[in-house]
Design a protein around this motif. Sequence first.
Motif, short mmCIF file in Angstrom:
data_model
loop_
_atom_site.label_atom_id
_atom_site.label_comp_id
_atom_site.label_asym_id
_atom_site.label_seq_id
_atom_site.Cartn_x
_atom_site.Cartn_y
_atom_site.Cartn_z
N ALA A 154 0.82 -1.21 0.00
CA ALA A 154 0.00 0.00 0.00
C ALA A 154 0.85 1.26 0.00
O ALA A 154 0.33 2.35 0.05
N SER A 155 2.17 1.12 -0.09
CA SER A 155 3.05 2.27 0.00
C SER A 155 2.83 3.26 -1.13
O SER A 155 3.20 4.42 -1.00
N ALA A 156 2.26 2.83 -2.25
CA ALA A 156 2.00 3.74 -3.36
C ALA A 156 0.81 4.65 -3.08
O ALA A 156 0.57 5.61 -3.81
N VAL B 101 -7.93 5.67 -11.89
CA VAL B 101 -7.10 4.53 -12.27
C VAL B 101 -7.93 3.56 -13.08
O VAL B 101 -9.16 3.59 -13.05
N THR B 102 -7.25 2.68 -13.80
CA THR B 102 -7.91 1.61 -14.53
C THR B 102 -7.49 0.30 -13.90
O THR B 102 -6.29 0.03 -13.77
N ILE B 103 -8.48 -0.48 -13.51
CA ILE B 103 -8.21 -1.75 -12.84
C ILE B 103 -8.85 -2.86 -13.68
O ILE B 103 -10.06 -2.82 -13.91
N PRO B 104 -8.06 -3.83 -14.13
CA PRO B 104 -8.63 -4.95 -14.89
C PRO B 104 -9.63 -5.73 -14.03
O PRO B 104 -9.40 -5.93 -12.84
N VAL C 249 -4.24 -3.88 -5.00
CA VAL C 249 -4.62 -3.75 -6.41
C VAL C 249 -4.51 -2.29 -6.86
O VAL C 249 -3.94 -2.00 -7.91
N VAL C 250 -5.02 -1.37 -6.06
CA VAL C 250 -4.98 0.04 -6.43
C VAL C 250 -3.54 0.55 -6.43
O VAL C 250 -3.14 1.29 -7.33
N GLU D 202 1.72 1.23 -11.98
CA GLU D 202 1.78 0.96 -13.41
C GLU D 202 1.46 2.22 -14.21
O GLU D 202 2.07 2.47 -15.24
N THR D 203 0.53 3.03 -13.71
CA THR D 203 0.18 4.27 -14.38
C THR D 203 1.38 5.23 -14.39
O THR D 203 1.68 5.87 -15.39
N ARG D 204 2.08 5.30 -13.27
CA ARG D 204 3.25 6.19 -13.16
C ARG D 204 4.41 5.71 -14.03
O ARG D 204 5.18 6.50 -14.53
N ASP D 205 4.54 4.38 -14.18
CA ASP D 205 5.66 3.82 -14.92
C ASP D 205 5.48 3.88 -16.43
O ASP D 205 6.41 3.60 -17.17
#
Length: 91
Positions: A5-7, A61-64, A80-81, A87-90
Amino acid sequence: MTSTASALTAEQDGVLRAIVIEVLELEPEELTDTSSFIDDHDADSLLAIEILARIEKDLGVTIPQDDLTEMTNLDGVRAVVSRSLKETRDV
């Protein structure tokens, strides 16, 4: 809170918690990090999809949908979030 959850910022974590409480119609003290949405709070798949949609809308965000299987409790939602935000930042 788990290391995955650190993100999440404290504000994002609060938003996640508020969404789950609202969608599952819980009192704040009823929701713990590990309480099962299905077993402890009688959630069904429609409520899980509603939680997912609200998170996507409120946090941008977009979550599959495949990740729904991990979103069984608040810690799972955070993981998940966090992954989706990373992934969005990368990109």
